[in-house]
Design a protein around this motif. Structure first.
Motif, PDB file in Angstrom:
ATOM      1  N   SER A  46      26.356 -69.763-117.534  1.00  0.00           N
ATOM      2  CA  SER A  46      24.916 -69.593-117.721  1.00  0.00           C
ATOM      3  C   SER A  46      24.433 -68.313-117.066  1.00  0.00           C
ATOM      4  CB  SER A  46      24.144 -70.769-117.120  1.00  0.00           C
ATOM      5  OG  SER A  46      23.922 -71.763-118.081  1.00  0.00           O
ATOM      6  N   GLN A  47      24.911 -68.061-115.854  1.00  0.00           N
ATOM      7  CA  GLN A  47      24.526 -66.809-115.202  1.00  0.00           C
ATOM      8  C   GLN A  47      25.057 -65.637-116.018  1.00  0.00           C
ATOM      9  OE1 GLN A  47      24.480 -66.720-110.682  1.00  0.00           O
ATOM     10  NE2 GLN A  47      25.736 -68.550-110.994  1.00  0.00           N
TER      11      GLN A  47
ATOM     12  N   VAL B  52      25.529 -65.426-119.308  1.00  0.00           N
ATOM     13  CA  VAL B  52      24.708 -65.118-120.486  1.00  0.00           C
ATOM     14  C   VAL B  52      23.394 -64.477-120.061  1.00  0.00           C
ATOM     15  CG1 VAL B  52      25.810 -66.944-121.849  1.00  0.00           C
ATOM     16  CG2 VAL B  52      23.568 -67.369-120.838  1.00  0.00           C
ATOM     17  N   GLY B  53      22.936 -64.842-118.862  1.00  0.00           N
ATOM     18  CA  GLY B  53      21.736 -64.209-118.326  1.00  0.00           C
ATOM     19  C   GLY B  53      21.967 -62.747-117.996  1.00  0.00           C
ATOM     20  N   ILE B  54      23.127 -62.456-117.423  1.00  0.00           N
ATOM     21  CA  ILE B  54      23.472 -61.065-117.119  1.00  0.00           C
ATOM     22  C   ILE B  54      23.559 -60.271-118.418  1.00  0.00           C
ATOM     23  CG2 ILE B  54      25.292 -59.541-116.268  1.00  0.00           C
ATOM     24  CD1 ILE B  54      25.974 -61.752-114.215  1.00  0.00           C
TER      25      ILE B  54
ATOM     26  N   LYS C 114      22.217 -60.890-121.338  1.00  0.00           N
ATOM     27  CA  LYS C 114      20.891 -60.719-121.933  1.00  0.00           C
ATOM     28  C   LYS C 114      20.099 -59.690-121.132  1.00  0.00           C
ATOM     29  CE  LYS C 114      17.225 -61.528-124.443  1.00  0.00           C
ATOM     30  NZ  LYS C 114      17.116 -60.970-125.797  1.00  0.00           N
ATOM     31  N   GLY C 115      20.226 -59.763-119.803  1.00  0.00           N
ATOM     32  CA  GLY C 115      19.529 -58.813-118.939  1.00  0.00           C
ATOM     33  C   GLY C 115      19.939 -57.382-119.211  1.00  0.00           C
TER      34      GLY C 115
END
Lengths: 301, 257
Positions: free
Chosen positions: B111-112, B114-116, B118-119
């Motif tokens: 999850s982190q 995919v956040g990275i 996307k970020g």
């Protein structure tokens, strides 16, 4: 006419997002609920709808903070806390990743969504997160302060607030400070401590009580240790909250008072380990005794 | 250093650090060795890219790779799980030099990640994200949440490796959880997927060059250490004197290769 709190959220974030491309807003399919649909339209590159995947939203937002973004996430209070507590703890606090979580419609604000959508324990949970900032909002100016405070800060924030408008208690010029509670009076011998919408209810109650000062304990962590030390010499303290009596501001206050040798009276009005149910705001206020009348009655007992 | 030699070095150093401590997640650490070697020795641009070990209990092998790349002194490896260590069982970005993401609670690493990813897209920055998940970890619902997010957000800067070593803690994947057709599963979510031999550095490298979203690594839990490959419960092992002797011998064999 005071501003709706969901409008404050949308406006303050839009302002931040316009000024800084690193500010991003995430939602878990409740953007219309937080008044953010307009924001999603205006800032397509700085908004992310994560769908009904709160656990992923929290951890992904933490991932975004790792690349230098400032993420603001929103969902209803129980889904922002109870449902995702390990994510708040591990991806957030333990990893020291900084995200802002707006848990909306806490306590009896859930109304017709009922007991399944109600959180009476979000403060109990989030208070245990190491190094986090926990607040409970009672007016538009206070909400703006907390939202902007996160922007300048470097910690996980959990902010509990309703969406509809509450009367303005403060102004544009009010100086808020995390860790400093707002006193609505000078005398400190008899106080009622509260937070969120119940601050207004307590102020109403105090119109019929003599020499009682209401304190808005909006900053739950960090809390006002200095003031609590002063209050340890008080004779009568009541804590009123739309939260479980376990783990909320009442227990926080009681612990501090015990440590500082408080010998006075202590009254705690909150939700006594009950689940909620469907109802309108007035009904739920009566149901759980979160009323001006009950505050007065308990105070005078 | 050649990548297969780098892999051998990771394996030797991981085995030695586990031997030194007397216990550890030997199964999970060994099955990711070749993948770590390909990433850290060839594919990753360490100035821009992110690596996320979502199956955090594979930490020891990750630390060996980091030490070999110079993030900290090789001598630190023997402090694995000692009191006050900077090398805990599961990577802690606040303690392990070079570790970018804290993992350990399964499902949260990806999850982190995919956040990275996307970020990085939001910031219009180059940089790829490489994330290893476990097949046991795939039991966690949050992994599914992260996968559909990756698909919907079209995160083509993210490569997910599934360490298909066919075992979890209490038994095999077949025994403990559902039997899934992984390629069908990932494909159905809109994530392009291939299968590679997870023991073969070249195949892994070529797989990454195909620019797919998911690479299923066919591996063995305990990979590269014959005795531990055949051990039934090899997720986390306390080494008895006999096992220590066996491990010592297998390390010797690796050194002689």
């Amino acid at each position: 006419m005071s501003k709706e709190l969901r409008v404050v959220y949308q406006e303050v974030l839009s302002d931040l997002m316009k000024k800084d491309k690193n500010v991003v807003m995430l939602d878990a399919d409740l953007a219309s609920a937080s008044g953010s649909l307009k924001t999603f339209e205006s800032f397509p590159n700085q908004t992310v709808n994560c769908g009904i995947s709160e656990a992923n939203m929290i951890s992904a937002a933490c991932g975004m903070s790792l690349v230098g973004l400032k993420p603001y996430v929103h969902t209803f209070a129980p889904f922002a806390t109870r449902r995702v507590f390990d994510q708040l703890y591990m991806s957030g606090a333990f990893s020291q990743n900084a995200i802002h979580i707006f848990g909306s419609e806490p306590g009896i604000y859930a109304q017709y969504n009922g007991g399944t959508h109600t959180s009476f324990e979000d403060i109990a949970l989030t208070r245990t997160l190491p190094n986090a900032v926990i607040t409970s909002i009672c007016d538009a100016h206070q909400f703006e302060f907390v939202l902007r405070s996160f922007y300048k800060d470097n910690k996980l924030y959990y902010t509990r607030s309703g969406r509809k408008a509450l009367p303005d208690l403060y102004t544009n010029g009010t100086r808020f400070e995390l860790g400093k509670w707002m006193k609505h009076g000078d005398a400190l011998d008899q106080v009622i401590i509260s937070h969120g919408w119940m601050v207004h209810e307590c102020l109403e109650a105090c119109k019929e009580l003599k020499d009682v000062t209401v304190i808005d304990a909006f900053s739950i962590y960090p809390y006002d240790n200095e003031l609590l030390m002063k209050l340890s010499h008080t004779s009568k303290i009541m804590v009123v909250e739309d939260h479980n009596i376990v783990g909320g501001v009442g227990e926080l206050v009681a612990r501090e008072l015990m440590i500082h040798g408080y010998k006075g009276e202590f009254i705690h009005l909150g939700i006594e380990q009950q689940v909620s149910e469907v109802g309108d705001f007035e009904f739920l206020k009566q149901r759980f005794g979160l009323t001006k009348e009950n505050i007065i009655s308990l105070w005078n007992k | 250093m050649e990548t297969t030699e780098f892999a051998n070095q990771i394996r030797i150093n991981t085995a030695e650090m586990l031997l030194e401590r007397g216990f550890g997640h030997i199964g999970a650490s060994m099955s990711i060795v070749e993948t770590l070697a390909v990433l850290f020795n060839e594919k990753m641009d360490l100035t821009k890219d992110y690596f996320v070990l979502s199956k955090g209990h594979g930490g020891p092998a990750y630390y060996a790779a980091l030490a070999l790349k110079g993030y900290f002194d090789m001598s630190e490896l023997k402090t694995l799980n000692q009191n006050k260590t900077i090398l805990p069982s599961h990577p802690d970005r606040l303690k392990v030099p070079g570790a970018q993401v804290t993992t350990g609670s399964l499902g949260q690493g990806i999850s982190q990640a995919v956040g990275i990813a996307k970020g990085l897209k939001i910031k219009e920055e180059e940089g790829k994200v490489y994330c290893i998940i476990g097949d046991g970890e795939l039991n966690e619902g949050q992994v599914y949440e992260a996968l559909i997010f990756a698909s919907k957000e079209k995160l083509d800067n993210l490569v997910i490796f599934l360490d298909f070593n066919k075992k979890q803690l209490d038994g095999t994947i077949k025994q403990i959880s559902a039997t899934i057709d992984y390629k069908l599963f990932f494909d159905s979510l809109g994530l392009s997927t291939i299968r590679v031999d997870g023991k073969n550095c070249n195949e892994i490298k070529e797989g990454i060059d195909k620019n797919v979203s998911v690479i299923i690594l066919d591996t063995i839990k305990g990979q590269g250490l014959p005795y531990f490959e055949s051990m039934e419960y090899n997720h986390h092992v306390h080494f008895t004197p006999e096992l220590k002797e066996i491990l010592r011998n297998e390390i010797e064999n690796l050194k002689n290769e």
